[in-house]
Motif scaffolding. Structure first.
Motif, PDB file in Angstrom:
ATOM      1  N   GLN A  50      -8.935  -1.020 102.099  1.00  0.00           N
ATOM      2  CA  GLN A  50      -8.705   0.013 103.044  1.00  0.00           C
ATOM      3  C   GLN A  50      -9.044   1.238 102.837  1.00  0.00           C
ATOM      4  O   GLN A  50      -8.669   2.345 103.015  1.00  0.00           O
ATOM      5  CB  GLN A  50      -7.130   0.208 103.480  1.00  0.00           C
ATOM      6  N   ILE A  51     -10.555   1.308 102.349  1.00  0.00           N
ATOM      7  CA  ILE A  51     -11.428   2.880 102.189  1.00  0.00           C
ATOM      8  C   ILE A  51     -11.552   3.022 103.450  1.00  0.00           C
ATOM      9  O   ILE A  51     -12.459   2.497 104.567  1.00  0.00           O
ATOM     10  CB  ILE A  51     -12.518   2.253 101.182  1.00  0.00           C
ATOM     11  N   MET A  52     -11.330   4.347 103.904  1.00  0.00           N
ATOM     12  CA  MET A  52     -11.473   4.878 105.066  1.00  0.00           C
ATOM     13  C   MET A  52     -12.642   5.746 105.317  1.00  0.00           C
ATOM     14  O   MET A  52     -12.879   6.511 104.393  1.00  0.00           O
ATOM     15  CB  MET A  52     -10.427   6.048 105.476  1.00  0.00           C
ATOM     16  N   PRO A  53     -13.806   5.495 106.125  1.00  0.00           N
ATOM     17  CA  PRO A  53     -15.057   5.913 106.132  1.00  0.00           C
ATOM     18  C   PRO A  53     -14.807   7.507 106.809  1.00  0.00           C
ATOM     19  O   PRO A  53     -13.802   7.466 107.538  1.00  0.00           O
ATOM     20  CB  PRO A  53     -15.893   5.234 107.074  1.00  0.00           C
ATOM     21  N   ASP A  54     -15.721   8.454 106.537  1.00  0.00           N
ATOM     22  CA  ASP A  54     -15.754   9.643 106.890  1.00  0.00           C
ATOM     23  C   ASP A  54     -16.236   9.597 108.382  1.00  0.00           C
ATOM     24  O   ASP A  54     -17.483   9.881 108.877  1.00  0.00           O
ATOM     25  CB  ASP A  54     -16.327  10.664 106.122  1.00  0.00           C
ATOM     26  N   ILE A  55     -15.326   9.298 109.605  1.00  0.00           N
ATOM     27  CA  ILE A  55     -15.831   9.312 110.759  1.00  0.00           C
ATOM     28  C   ILE A  55     -15.372  10.897 111.424  1.00  0.00           C
ATOM     29  O   ILE A  55     -14.510  11.237 111.441  1.00  0.00           O
ATOM     30  CB  ILE A  55     -14.996   8.217 111.648  1.00  0.00           C
ATOM     31  N   GLN A  56     -16.679  11.395 111.828  1.00  0.00           N
ATOM     32  CA  GLN A  56     -16.482  12.782 112.342  1.00  0.00           C
ATOM     33  C   GLN A  56     -15.840  13.042 113.584  1.00  0.00           C
ATOM     34  O   GLN A  56     -15.057  14.093 113.715  1.00  0.00           O
ATOM     35  CB  GLN A  56     -17.923  13.299 112.351  1.00  0.00           C
ATOM     36  N   ASP A  57     -15.599  12.199 114.428  1.00  0.00           N
ATOM     37  CA  ASP A  57     -15.008  12.339 115.607  1.00  0.00           C
ATOM     38  C   ASP A  57     -13.577  11.750 115.663  1.00  0.00           C
ATOM     39  O   ASP A  57     -13.230  11.571 116.725  1.00  0.00           O
ATOM     40  CB  ASP A  57     -15.829  11.767 116.922  1.00  0.00           C
ATOM     41  N   CYS A  58     -13.175  11.574 114.636  1.00  0.00           N
ATOM     42  CA  CYS A  58     -11.632  10.903 114.525  1.00  0.00           C
ATOM     43  C   CYS A  58     -10.990  11.851 113.283  1.00  0.00           C
ATOM     44  O   CYS A  58     -10.939  11.700 112.365  1.00  0.00           O
ATOM     45  CB  CYS A  58     -11.811   9.499 114.111  1.00  0.00           C
ATOM     46  N   ASP A  59     -10.046  12.636 114.006  1.00  0.00           N
ATOM     47  CA  ASP A  59      -9.279  13.482 113.364  1.00  0.00           C
ATOM     48  C   ASP A  59      -8.602  12.740 112.052  1.00  0.00           C
ATOM     49  O   ASP A  59      -8.108  13.260 111.094  1.00  0.00           O
ATOM     50  CB  ASP A  59      -8.363  14.215 113.994  1.00  0.00           C
ATOM     51  N   PHE A  60      -7.614  11.623 112.728  1.00  0.00           N
ATOM     52  CA  PHE A  60      -6.841  10.963 111.823  1.00  0.00           C
ATOM     53  C   PHE A  60      -7.761  10.332 110.710  1.00  0.00           C
ATOM     54  O   PHE A  60      -7.315  10.572 109.386  1.00  0.00           O
ATOM     55  CB  PHE A  60      -6.194   9.567 112.719  1.00  0.00           C
TER      56      PHE A  60
END
Length: 75
Positions: A50-60
């Motif tokens: 469950q590593i979260m990528p750094d998605i620029q348009d998603c604050d969460f």
């Protein structure tokens, strides 16, 4: 007694820890590995899930990614 013998025989049984890169998961996994080690049971791998990528348009997503980056080091 037979079960402990099987569980502590690294030729027959090994454990893999599955963690998420967040503080409580890392803490609990560390405790579990210590307990297994004290009972002569082999942990031969750690899987980080469950590593979260750094998605620029998603604050969460960005907030969670930032939290995970702080906890990325397993001591």
């Amino acid at each position: 007694m037979k079960l402990k013998k099987v569980m502590s025989d690294p030729e027959r049984t090994t454990f893999k820890m599955v963690v998420i890169p967040e503080e409580m998961s890392i803490y609990e996994s560390d405790r579990a590995m210590e307990s297994l080690s004290k009972n002569n049971m082999t942990v031969d791998g750690v899987v980080v899930n469950q590593i979260m990528p750094d998605i620029q348009d998603c604050d969460f997503c960005q907030a969670r990614h930032k939290i995970q980056q702080k906890k990325a080091c397993f001591n």
